[in-house]
Scaffold this active site. Structure first.
Site, PDB file in Angstrom:
ATOM      1  N   LYS A  82       0.857  -1.187   0.000  1.00 43.30           N
ATOM      2  CA  LYS A  82       0.000   0.000   0.000  1.00 43.30           C
ATOM      3  C   LYS A  82       0.894   1.239   0.000  1.00 43.30           C
ATOM      4  O   LYS A  82       1.956   1.248   0.644  1.00 43.30           O
ATOM      5  CB  LYS A  82      -0.885  -0.038   1.260  1.00 43.30           C
ATOM      6  CG  LYS A  82      -1.962   1.041   1.328  1.00 43.30           C
ATOM      7  CD  LYS A  82      -2.850   0.827   2.566  1.00 43.30           C
ATOM      8  CE  LYS A  82      -3.964   1.852   2.662  1.00 43.30           C
ATOM      9  NZ  LYS A  82      -4.850   1.587   3.830  1.00 43.30           N
ATOM     10  N   SER A 157      -9.794   1.503   2.772  1.00 38.97           N
ATOM     11  CA  SER A 157      -8.882   2.313   1.985  1.00 38.97           C
ATOM     12  C   SER A 157      -7.823   1.501   1.225  1.00 38.97           C
ATOM     13  O   SER A 157      -7.234   2.017   0.283  1.00 38.97           O
ATOM     14  CB  SER A 157      -8.183   3.329   2.884  1.00 38.97           C
ATOM     15  OG  SER A 157      -7.357   2.663   3.816  1.00 38.97           O
ATOM     16  N   SER A 181     -10.066  -1.013   6.860  1.00 41.47           N
ATOM     17  CA  SER A 181      -9.419  -0.764   5.571  1.00 41.47           C
ATOM     18  C   SER A 181      -8.703  -1.957   4.949  1.00 41.47           C
ATOM     19  O   SER A 181      -8.292  -1.882   3.791  1.00 41.47           O
ATOM     20  CB  SER A 181      -8.424   0.392   5.693  1.00 41.47           C
ATOM     21  OG  SER A 181      -9.120   1.608   5.709  1.00 41.47           O
TER      22      SER A 181
END
Lengths: 523, 526
Positions: A82, A157, A181
């Site tokens: 990420k 996310s 997330s």
């Protein structure tokens, strides 16, 4: 090796293939990069491709194979991170205009550990700006598309991390989870996503959103893959004083079964408003499977769980407000050049550098921490936090794990949820776990009856008993014959078990990975 | 403006201090392992943590925690077993994270205090002695001073900010600068901030308190306490109230008092200024004022219309900090002898006069050297204590001041404690005169030889042979009959003249005491 066959390989299969000389790590890297090259034009999970780093890592693994050394846990496994995780020399944008040009001068502990474990770092993955969101729509660098339906969000996310695995572009990805997330996008994309107990994985080098809530965890196609990834990244880090030592082989008890295990279910969760019926029926089906596997279902109550959302939207923004203060354009980051004074420079750089959701949370946090307000919100939120933590602790005196839905609904369409507070409800089942600090995993349990989209259940464990979660997950996983790759990206292009699914994300012209099997690569 | 003395007759000044001390003796910063070094090339001692780069996390420096616990124990504070780090949020470029890590309502050290002995001229500033203990009399019936207790609210830990240099413009301030440079070397240096209760009543008390605190910190070796280099910084809060009133007046905060004299003079000025404002019917504004030592006045720096909102909240990156009983005990075991205890020991064990004991005990190096010299004196320590103290407080101190080497010389061993003990012994036994002692000391410093060698080589032995001295005395009496007659007629001051003649004849080596005695005796007979 074919491209699609690499996509479907598990961590254990990659290891076996390397040991058997079926392919080299260099070939794996080459093939993985070729897959990304082709598929990511549709999915847009990656913000940066780090091919040089991937080949360097592959060379190290190949040297170990040649030398006959013991191969590390993730040897040759295509991995990606990420984009809120620092990796020396790569961009770390956090999906924000503010950090568009920012190149990390050091490496996050979780990234370093995954690479030390032999993983091949392919690149950095799209996310909601600074992890504020549940759809990856708030990224400054475009949407990531759900590989199951390109008109739908991958969740967030960590949307890029989930989509990359679902599209077969990486075997393991890392994401971060502050309120859901990891678990929610895993559920939306039909992959396994694990948020460990707070303190299991070092946060050092991961750009903070809510420091007391953030936790790094892996995505993978199978529970076994995720367990291996946990073996690689967990453990105490002297650079993060909230991290803790935890010596467990997460892969050890996966085949133990759950006969006689007491598993908690929360009836109130299924009765909550806004939960779609296909979610309820998929969850109930999972409960039936658990019973069939020999587990004893125990109804439990989490009396304060309904206050979790309120506490979260106090604590999260307060911490985010302070954590994001450092983005002031002085040392690095977006700088608005025509400011006349220091204060103007601060104001304009932040007004233009941050997107609307980031600004909303910063302003919320700034208000909540101001004097006179702090006492009315921050204190009660911390008290609620204690109560919720106690709720879970009490529940775990009676059960060894708890199984709930992950999200009240399956993946939604881009732009479908415009109201921020409605978006916040995406995390209604996941947030209380971050508030309490426990570990939780999203496991795919089939496709929705009406939507035909992946649905996951959440398996929660007592603090620092994350192995319980994996054991339940591995057992439940065996009840479903599911290809974890999205249909258009799966091995045979065939959707096992989901024959009625209308969605092919893309038809691939060729499954062959051109370079890999013929050239031979690094050997 | 009225002078301080007359202001303090009508008004009571209420003073509290905030003392920031950089823990300069530590090797590394508060939350990272960057070295602490004053005057290094800008931005060379920085890392992701102290630069506040995204993703970096703080890890507390255990040595710094030991230092603050030492400070707390030495100032009679309660050491809190659980305290927390907080974030103080405000934007400024010298603050890399735009928040400062500090402590919340519970600091590592709480509820301490020091007794302050105020004597001599310093005591005269205080006209009303309520709440103090008298120090005893000066022998003429007047009180020679008083002791007062100064409460310490707390000592907390925080990190320092970087330094900014504003380039261009005339004021050196950011407002009219062309551009500004930031040096983050100091960013993250551990600071301890001590806050006193508003227990101080005069500028002298404030000065003495800061001096005493500095001596304690130096003894603990937790900081170099340089006011010049800014490792010891002191702000003062002052307000006035009418004598007899118990309510607090509006206070001003005073900054830039970077020496003991400035602390005293700044507070004294501010007290007089406030009195003038109040006596002319005005009100004191709550504000921060800047002491200008050159102009000898304070000027408005910043008016606080509303209280600053720093949005303080517990730092989630740092777990609550727990101190175990074992840890606190281990720090207590390391506590060195503090100046007050040292002074008492010098008085009770060695019979030093209070003033000598005070002067020695408040100088870390000198008192350590004194102890070493006493050890060298071994069985004669008690007898030699006073002559050793005399040497240290006079000859050695004078030499240290003049030589610009400072107390380094004592630490580096330029003078040996054994040598000083030997010199004191030679003086005490009368083998050399105190005048000769000065010469020997100078030679010791110059040559590094022992006092005995110097005395030997230079033939500096004092003449103590009374028959030899008697011979010389009688010779002088016979040579100066007129002076003898004058003396015998009552001009006894002439004794000095006779002794001087004898000293000349013995090349300064005659024992002046003996010469004096023999002259007195012989002049009466003559």
């Amino acid at each position: 090796m074919t491209r699609s066959s690499l996509s479907s390989l598990t961590v254990a299969q990659i290891r076996q293939g390397l040991l058997n000389g079926e392919f080299s790590a260099h070939e794996l890297a080459q093939c993985a990069l070729a897959i990304i090259d082709q598929r990511d034009t549709q999915v847009h999970a990656f913000l940066e491709i780090t091919d040089t780093l991937a080949y360097q890592a592959a060379d190290r693994v190949d040297a170990m194979v040649v030398a006959g050394d013991q191969l590390p846990i993730l040897a040759g496994v295509p991995i990606a991170f990420k984009d809120n995780m620092n990796q020396l020399g790569t961009h770390t944008t956090c999906g924000s205009r503010m950090l568009e040009q920012y190149v990390a001068p050091f490496t996050a502990t979780c990234v370093a550990r995954a690479i030390e474990a032999g993983g091949l770092p392919l690149g950095k993955l799209n996310m909601d700006e600074f992890a504020f969101g549940s759809s990856t729509e708030t990224s400054a660098f475009g949407f990531t598309r759900n590989p199951w339906d390109l008109q739908r969000v991958p969740g967030g996310s960590s949307g890029g991390s989930a989509a990359a695995v679902a599209a077969g572009m990486a075997t393991i990805t890392l994401g971060s989870d502050t309120g859901g997330s990891i678990r929610q996008p895993a559920s939306f994309c039909g992959v396994v996503g694990f948020k460990p107990t707070y303190g299991m994985v070092s946060r050092y080098g991961v750009v903070a959103f809510g420091s007391s809530l953030d936790q790094v965890g892996p995505f993978g196609k199978t529970v076994a893959d995720v367990a291996e990834a946990l073996n690689a990244i967990t453990g105490r880090d002297p650079q993060d004083c909230t991290s803790q030592e935890h010596q467990t082989d997460f892969s050890a008890n996966l085949d133990q079964g759950i006969k006689g295990m007491r598993i908690g279910i929360v009836p109130a969760f299924l009765e909550a408003s806004g939960v779609e019926s296909e979610i309820i029926s998929a969850t109930k089906k999972a409960y039936e499977n658990l019973e069939r596997l020999g587990a004893k279902l125990v109804e439990i109550e989490l009396p304060n769980a309904n206050a979790a959302m309120s506490a979260y939207y106090v604590i999260g923004p307060c911490e985010a407000f302070s954590n994001l203060s450092r983005f002031d354009s002085i040392r690095y980051g977006y700088c608005h050049s025509d400011a006349a004074t220091l204060v103007e420079q601060y104001e304009q750089s932040r007004a233009h550098g941050f997107g609307p959701e980031a600004i909303r949370r910063i302003m919320l946090g700034s208000y909540l921490l101001s004097s006179g307000v702090y006492e009315r919100y921050y204190y009660p939120a911390q008290q609620v936090r204690t109560l919720i933590t106690e709720d879970y602790a009490r529940a775990f005196e009676r059960v060894e794990s708890i199984v709930t839905p992950v999200s009240p609904r399956a993946a939604f369409k881009f732009g479908e949820i415009a109201d921020p507070t409605a978006m916040y409800l995406s995390d209604m089942f996941t947030i209380s776990i971050n508030i309490a600090g426990n570990g939780g995993m999203s496991l795919p349990v089939g496709l929705g009856e009406t939507s035909g989209l992946p649905i996951g259940v959440q398996i929660i464990g007592p603090q620092f008993k994350d192995e319980n979660i994996l054991r339940v997950g591995a057992a439940l996983e065996s009840c479903y014959d599911i290809d974890r790759l999205a249909p258009g990206f799966s091995a045979a292009g065939q959707r096992r078990g989901y024959s009625d699914s209308p969605r092919f994300a893309a038809e691939l012209a060729s499954d062959l990975c051109p370079a890999a099997s013929t050239e031979g690569g690094a050997r | 403006m009225k002078d301080l003395q007359s202001v303090l007759w009508d008004w009571e000044a209420v003073i509290g201090l905030e003392v920031h001390t950089e823990l300069t003796t530590l090797n590394t910063k508060m939350f990272c392992s960057c070295p602490i070094e004053f005057g290094a090339q800008p931005n060379t001692h920085v890392c992701p943590v102290c630069l506040g780069l995204p993703g970096a996390l703080p890890v507390p420096n255990k040595a710094a925690i030991q230092s603050i616990v030492l400070a707390g124990l030495a100032t009679n504070c309660e050491i809190m077993k659980r305290s927390m780090f907080y974030r103080k949020n405000y934007f400024y470029p010298d603050m890399s994270k735009n928040y400062q890590i500090t402590q919340g309502p519970v600091a590592f050290c709480m509820h301490g205090g020091l007794n302050l002995e105020v004597s001599g001229p310093a005591a005269k500033e205080r006209l009303h002695l309520e709440g103090t203990q008298p120090l005893g009399s000066d022998g003429f019936g007047a009180m020679s001073g008083y002791t007062t207790h100064i409460g310490i609210t707390r000592i907390h830990m925080e990190e320092d900010a970087g330094k900014m240099i504003h380039v261009g413009g005339s004021s050196g301030r950011i407002t009219d600068a062309e551009y500004s440079l930031v040096d983050y070397n100091r960013c993250g240096t551990p600071l301890i901030e001590l806050v006193t209760e508003p227990d101080l009543r005069t500028p002298e008390e404030a000065r003495l308190f800061l001096q005493k605190l500095r001596q304690i910190y130096l003894t603990l070796d937790i900081s170099d306490c340089s006011m010049e280099e800014g490792s010891l910084r002191c702000d003062g809060n002052v307000s006035l109230r009418r004598r007899g009133s118990t309510e607090l007046g509006t206070k001003t905060e005073l900054k830039n008092m970077n020496s003991f004299k400035n602390l005293h003079d700044g507070l004294a000025y501010e007290i007089c200024r406030q009195a003038e404002v109040l006596e002319s019917g005005g009100t004191v504004r709550q504000e921060t004022r800047h002491w200008e030592p050159g102009a000898k006045r304070t000027i408005t720096m910043r008016v606080k219309e509303t209280a600053d909102d720093y949005r303080l909240f517990p730092d989630p990156d740092l777990a609550p900090y727990d101190l175990s009983d074992e840890f606190i005990q281990s720090v207590r075991d390391r506590l060195p002898e503090l100046p007050d205890a040292k002074k008492q020991r010098f008085i009770s064990d060695y019979g030093l006069p209070a003033a000598d004991a005070e002067n020695l005990s408040t100088d870390v190096e000198l008192s350590a050297f004194f102890d070493k010299a006493l050890r060298a004196a071994s069985s004669k320590a008690v007898a030699l204590a006073k002559p050793i103290a005399n040497l240290l407080l006079n000859d050695v101190s004078a030499w240290l001041n003049a030589s610009a080497v400072g107390s380094e010389a004592l630490i580096m061993g330029s003078i040996a404690p054994e040598g000083i003990a030997e010199l004191a012994s030679l003086t005490l036994s009368g083998e050399i005169s105190s005048k000769q002692a000065k010469e020997v000391f100078a030679a010791m410093v110059e040559t590094g030889d022992s006092p005995l060698t110097i005395v030997e080589v230079r033939g500096l032995k004092q003449v103590n042979d009374s028959s030899e001295i008697e011979r010389i005395v009688l010779g002088i009496i016979s040579r100066f009959p007129e002076k003898v007659a004058e003396y015998q007629a009552g001009k006894t001051g002439l004794i000095g003249f006779f002794v001087g003649q004898a000293m000349k004849e013995t090349s300064g080596q005659g024992n002046p005491k003996l010469i004096n005695e023999i002259f007195t005796e012989k002049l009466q007979e003559a």
